[in-house]
Enzyme design. Structure first.
Site, PDB file in Angstrom:
ATOM      1  N   CYS A  42     -27.122  56.362  17.066  1.00 38.62           N
ATOM      2  CA  CYS A  42     -26.962  55.205  17.943  1.00 38.62           C
ATOM      3  C   CYS A  42     -25.739  54.376  17.516  1.00 38.62           C
ATOM      4  O   CYS A  42     -25.682  53.891  16.396  1.00 38.62           O
ATOM      5  CB  CYS A  42     -28.211  54.330  17.917  1.00 38.62           C
ATOM      6  N   PRO A  89     -34.388  61.781  22.834  1.00 36.39           N
ATOM      7  CA  PRO A  89     -35.034  60.471  22.680  1.00 36.39           C
ATOM      8  C   PRO A  89     -34.257  59.403  23.445  1.00 36.39           C
ATOM      9  O   PRO A  89     -33.047  59.297  23.295  1.00 36.39           O
ATOM     10  CB  PRO A  89     -34.994  60.220  21.177  1.00 36.39           C
ATOM     11  N   MET A  90     -34.956  58.653  24.287  1.00 35.23           N
ATOM     12  CA  MET A  90     -34.334  57.577  25.051  1.00 35.23           C
ATOM     13  C   MET A  90     -35.185  56.317  24.878  1.00 35.23           C
ATOM     14  O   MET A  90     -36.388  56.350  25.136  1.00 35.23           O
ATOM     15  CB  MET A  90     -34.236  57.953  26.527  1.00 35.23           C
ATOM     16  N   VAL A  91     -34.570  55.246  24.458  1.00 35.72           N
ATOM     17  CA  VAL A  91     -35.293  53.997  24.209  1.00 35.72           C
ATOM     18  C   VAL A  91     -36.013  53.563  25.478  1.00 35.72           C
ATOM     19  O   VAL A  91     -35.409  53.448  26.539  1.00 35.72           O
ATOM     20  CB  VAL A  91     -34.329  52.888  23.728  1.00 35.72           C
ATOM     21  N   GLN A 145     -38.745  60.247  17.054  1.00 33.32           N
ATOM     22  CA  GLN A 145     -37.508  59.693  16.520  1.00 33.32           C
ATOM     23  C   GLN A 145     -37.781  58.306  15.963  1.00 33.32           C
ATOM     24  O   GLN A 145     -38.358  57.458  16.636  1.00 33.32           O
ATOM     25  CB  GLN A 145     -36.402  59.584  17.562  1.00 33.32           C
TER      26      GLN A 145
END
Length: 198
Positions: free
Chosen positions: A165, A80-82, A136
């Protein structure tokens, strides 16, 4: 299309989280931290452990094989990457062999209050080629995280609670790695999701 398989909650990528969950939620004696002897009523039985299918990722990979992947017996994961791991990026990664993808981080507070934010993550961006898919979600409010999880639940194969995070924004929002410092908050959140999701 709605998912028919049993719903699973995947814990963050942190080894600390996995060890913590295994120790506290999956053991027969997990009540020792959540119910101290002074708080426990006489004759009260410990809460039964949460059943977990430890082969769930293997089953997902068999259910949704990727013909472009070199290996379908191991998960080749797009993390998961923002604002990055959105549908076009995930499909590109699947073309080059990824066989398990995560949505970008979905902020439970924003998803539960902003229609515009919800539209960014729900509905039209989903496609059958993008499976298996894990959503996520970040947050610490059990009801907001549950509301967000229910929005995506029919379209994904699992829910991931962001417990990794380390950024200041996560500290201010009380999510991510900072949940690991709050055992009661994390356990309450997990138990709430397990009790209310499929």
């Amino acid at each position: 299309p709605p998912r028919t398989s049993t719903h699973f909650i995947r814990w963050g990528t942190s080894t600390v989280v996995r060890q913590y969950i295994q120790r506290e939620l999956l053991s027969q004696n997990h009540c020792r931290m959540t119910c101290s002897t002074k708080d426990k009523k006489e004759g009260e039985l410990p809460t039964p452990p949460i059943a977990v299918d430890r082969q769930w990722i293997s089953k997902l990979l068999q259910k949704f094989p990727n013909s472009n992947s070199r290996r379908n017996d191991k998960a080749l994961v797009v993390a998961p990457m923002v604002d990055q791991s959105d549908l076009p990026f995930r499909l590109l990664c699947r073309r080059y062999g990824a066989n398990l993808c995560f949505t970008p981080m979905i902020h439970a507070g924003l998803a539960s209050t902003s229609k515009t934010y919800r539209a960014k993550f729900m509905g039209t961006w989903l496609t059958p080629e993008d499976r298996p898919l894990i959503a996520q979600i970040c947050g610490s409010d059990p009801d907001k995280v549950l509301t967000t999880a229910r929005l995506v639940e029919p379209y994904v194969d699992g829910i991931d609670i962001n417990c990794g995070c380390p950024q200041d924004i996560a500290r201010r929002g009380n999510y991510g790695a900072f949940l690991l410092e709050q055992e009661d908050t994390l356990l309450t959140l997990v138990k709430h999701l397990v009790a209310h999701l499929r």
